[in-house]
Design an enzyme around this catalytic site. Structure first.
Site, short mmCIF file in Angstrom:
data_model
loop_
_atom_site.label_atom_id
_atom_site.label_comp_id
_atom_site.label_asym_id
_atom_site.label_seq_id
_atom_site.Cartn_x
_atom_site.Cartn_y
_atom_site.Cartn_z
CB CYS A 110 18.26 32.08 -5.27
SG CYS A 110 19.98 31.71 -4.93
NE ARG B 237 12.60 31.57 -3.01
CZ ARG B 237 11.73 30.58 -2.97
NH1 ARG B 237 10.53 30.77 -2.47
NH2 ARG B 237 12.03 29.40 -3.44
CD1 TRP C 155 21.27 32.25 2.00
CD2 TRP C 155 21.75 30.29 1.05
NE1 TRP C 155 21.81 31.45 2.96
CE2 TRP C 155 22.12 30.23 2.41
CE3 TRP C 155 21.97 29.18 0.26
CZ2 TRP C 155 22.68 29.11 2.99
CZ3 TRP C 155 22.52 28.04 0.83
CH2 TRP C 155 22.87 28.02 2.19
CG ASN D 221 15.81 28.85 -6.31
OD1 ASN D 221 16.73 28.56 -5.56
ND2 ASN D 221 14.55 28.56 -6.03
N GLY D 222 18.61 27.15 -7.47
CA GLY D 222 18.86 25.71 -7.45
C GLY D 222 20.35 25.43 -7.47
CD GLU E 170 13.02 26.63 18.03
OE1 GLU E 170 13.62 25.76 17.39
OE2 GLU E 170 12.69 27.72 17.52
CE LYS F 104 14.59 30.46 16.67
NZ LYS F 104 13.65 29.82 15.83
CD GLU G 241 17.46 30.88 13.92
OE1 GLU G 241 17.50 30.77 12.71
OE2 GLU G 241 16.56 30.38 14.62
CG HIS H 18 28.52 10.72 30.10
ND1 HIS H 18 29.03 9.68 30.84
CD2 HIS H 18 27.29 10.97 30.59
CE1 HIS H 18 28.12 9.28 31.72
NE2 HIS H 18 27.06 10.06 31.59
CE LYS I 83 10.33 32.66 8.01
NZ LYS I 83 10.57 32.43 9.45
C1 F6R Z 1 15.10 28.51 12.68
C2 F6R Z 1 14.49 28.30 11.39
C3 F6R Z 1 14.91 27.12 10.60
C4 F6R Z 1 13.68 26.48 9.94
C5 F6R Z 1 14.12 25.37 8.98
C6 F6R Z 1 12.94 24.67 8.36
O1 F6R Z 1 14.61 29.67 13.28
O2 F6R Z 1 13.67 29.07 10.95
O3 F6R Z 1 15.61 26.20 11.36
O4 F6R Z 1 12.86 25.98 10.95
O5 F6R Z 1 14.93 25.91 7.98
O6 F6R Z 1 12.18 25.54 7.60
P1 F6R Z 1 10.69 25.20 7.23
O7 F6R Z 1 9.92 25.12 8.51
O8 F6R Z 1 10.24 26.32 6.36
O9 F6R Z 1 10.72 23.88 6.52
#
Ligand code: F6R
Length: 593
Positions: free
Chosen positions: A2, A27, A75, A99-100, A468, A472, A475, A491, A588
């Site tokens: 948030c 956020r 969020w 927020n929290g 990774e 990607k 998500e 396995h 994000k």
């Molecule tokens: C995936 C992604 C998330 C962040 C994770 C950590 O594309 O963006 O998995 O990598 O939430 O976020 P930070 O790097 O901001 O601590």
């Protein structure tokens, strides 16, 4: 997560709050809302979905002129994303945004119900509003907030308005909050990007400090006593909202990778500068992060162990903070975070600092909590990432870790072959050539986008790359995808392989190539549609769908492979019509546990 913002001053309050919400939308974007006051009455407008939907509703209320207000982008944590649960919440005389997460909200709700309060939402935030309202009788607002804080367990950053009171109040515990100011106005905000277009001067609220904002004036109180705060200056440029002609920020940010990579590699050209990458003093390293940041850590682990001979463990911050730590030898904890605001990573950092273990933050966002608090910091400087899925910041995290492995191995004398730093300097050009071939990845995306499940397999560092790549894909495209160690698939998990299921195999490690090819054949024999990503050097085997990238030294090979997987995910998501820059359920910056 948030995002919250508040404003008191001579500017058009609605505009300031809306601009702030757009900047904070990364956020969370489940719902948003605004509370405006002209000093007599309070108007609350809320909307489910994006800030632009709220803006439409606010435009219908053009004639309400406000001197101050608060706003929120959500969020969802407590309660689904509907209008009732949207902030601001108003109970009695109190209107607030939060927020929290309040951990004892259920207990407090029952207590407040017994006092006669009624609740309209499922949120913990409405409980805070009721609790504060219950403390106002016979107390001034500062004392009431202090009394409220004594009963709250959990994390909070709050923007508060009290009926018939011209002040805005701000308070926080374990969630970020800053106060910005200019001559005739004050702001409260979750981060500086929300207000940077108006001011770069701010103070940081510490735990349980209360700020009172009124037009251009602010005071900060701790335990009901007025205190002085250090004024900080941000050199953040804020968010550049242009997509530079790209359809999505994710694509724009992938295409920026060569340039930001070049800047980072140039930064460490001078041997003197390389000292900050040297890990040879340490006997053990713990790398801690979440999601992609943790996956970057696995690449670092592979390279540092292989070339510098230092034992490295990689942990998810949410697990690390609660696990029993056993430190035998000289240990460094590397905390990786794009945002520098991830709650679990911050908690791991603070705990390490408390017990006196060396910490090093690898962070993208210079004004963030980790960048400010960590004992030693290396900034990746990838620039602002707007797409929720990280791309260019991950590449720079990997680059720093690769350079750490290289510099440390050189200094320890453990490097068994010669590589001059100049060899790294052509990696950005090679990366550009990889990105230019995006039509190839698009063609493969066209063949797999309608599938509902897939695997990414690899061995050693290639498995780290797969983690990774798989994240990607899931998500941004919502296709179920799992990364698996190629040898481990049989396995149990291979029972899931079906006719036509895409299985993508990464092969860049020469020593493990034949082993991975065998595993690929095993899934092919069971009907999987296989896709191989490999290097020109290793490309001497068959395969229906293949992507071949240029060869570089093993420190940097990942940097030529992961962008392919990023683009593949992008094109799959594009074909599926997904909301690529703001995938569902994500945010994000993950500022709650
Ligand atoms: C995936 C992604 C998330 C962040 C994770 C950590 O594309 O963006 O998995 O990598 O939430 O976020 P930070 O790097 O901001 O601590």
């Amino acid at each position: 997560m948030c995002g919250i913002i508040g404003y008191s001053g001579n500017r058009e309050t609605k505009e300031v709050l809306l601009n702030g919400l757009y900047a904070l939308e990364y956020r969370g974007y489940d719902s948003s809302g605004i509370a405006l006051s002209d000093g007599v009455s309070t108007k609350i407008i809320r909307s489910v979905g994006r800030v632009c939907q709220l803006e439409d509703k606010i435009r219908d209320e053009e004639n309400f002129s406000a001197n101050y207000g608060i706003a929120h982008t959500r969020w969802a944590t407590n309660g689904e994303a509907n209008l009732f649960n949207s902030h601001p919440h108003q109970v009695g005389h109190v209107t607030l945004v939060h927020n929290g997460i309040i951990e004892n909200a259920d207990f407090l709700r029952q207590k407040l119900i017994r006092k006669g309060y009624m609740f309209n939402s499922d949120t913990d935030t409405e409980v805070i509003a009721a609790l504060l309202d219950s403390k106002l009788e016979g107390n001034n607002v500062i004392s009431a907030i202090n009394m409220m804080m004594k009963e709250l367990t959990g994390s909070y950053a709050l923007g508060i308005m009290v009926e018939h009171d011209p002040n805005l109040y701000a308070v926080r515990k374990d969630s970020p909050l800053l106060i910005g100011f200019e001559d005739d106005g004050c702001f409260l905000a979750s981060d500086i990007t929300a207000i940077i277009q108006y001011t770069n001067q701010y103070i940081l609220l510490d735990h349980c400090e209360i700020a009172v904002l009124n037009q251009g004036n602010y005071q900060v109180y701790k335990n009901c006593k007025l205190i002085e705060k250090e004024v900080l200056m941000s050199d953040s440029k804020g968010i550049d909202p242009s997509k530079c002609g790209y359809e999505h920020y994710m694509l724009k940010e992938i295409m920026e990778e060569p340039i930001v990579l070049k800047q980072l590699i140039d930064r460490y050209k001078e041997e003197d500068r390389q000292k900050e990458l040297d890990l040879s003093n340490y006997q053990e390293i713990d790398i801690v992060g979440c999601g992609s940041a943790m996956y970057a850590g696995f690449i670092g682990q592979s390279l540092i162990e292989e070339y510098a001979g230092i034992k490295v463990q990689v942990y998810s911050a949410s697990e690390y903070r609660y696990k029993r730590k056993i430190y035998h030898r000289k240990t460094l904890i590397i905390l990786i975070s794009q945002s520098g605001e991830t709650a679990d990573t911050i908690a791991a950092m603070r705990e390490a600092e408390k017990i006196g273990i060396d910490t090093l933050g690898l962070v993208n966002y210079p004004d963030s909590t980790i960048a400010r608090e960590c004992r030693r910091v290396i900034l990746t400087n990838a620039g602002v990432e707007i797409a929720v899925a990280t791309t260019k910041a991950y590449i720079l995290q990997v680059c720093v870790l690769s350079l750490m492995a290289y510099v440390t191995a050189k200094n320890k004398g453990t490097l068994k072959f010669d590589i001059e730093y100049e060899e790294f300097e052509n990696v950005p050009i090679l990366l550009e050539s990889v990105l230019e071939r995006s039509y190839e990845y698009q063609a493969i995306a066209n063949q797999i986008y309608s599938k509902e499940s897939c695997f990414y397999i690899g061995r050693g560092i290639d498995y780290a790359i797969c983690m990774e790549g798989s994240l990607k894909l899931k998500e941004v495209s919502y296709i179920h995808s799992e990364a698996y160690q190629a040898g481990e698939l049989k396995h149990g998990t291979i029972s899931l392989v079906e006719e036509g299921m895409p299985v993508l195999c990464v092969i860049t490690d020469k020593r493990l190539k034949e082993k991975s090819i065998s595993n690929l054949k095993e899934v092919e024999a069971r009907g999987a549609k296989t896709i191989v990503v490999t290097t020109f050097e290793l490309d001497d085997f068959g395969g229906e769908l293949k992507i071949v990238v240029p060869v570089v030294n093993s420190f940097m090979q990942t940097i030529l492979v992961v962008p392919v997987l990023q683009l593949l995910s992008y094109y799959v998501a594009l074909n599926r019509g997904c909301d690529i820059d703001k995938p569902k359920n994500l945010a994000k910056s993950v500022t709650v546990e």
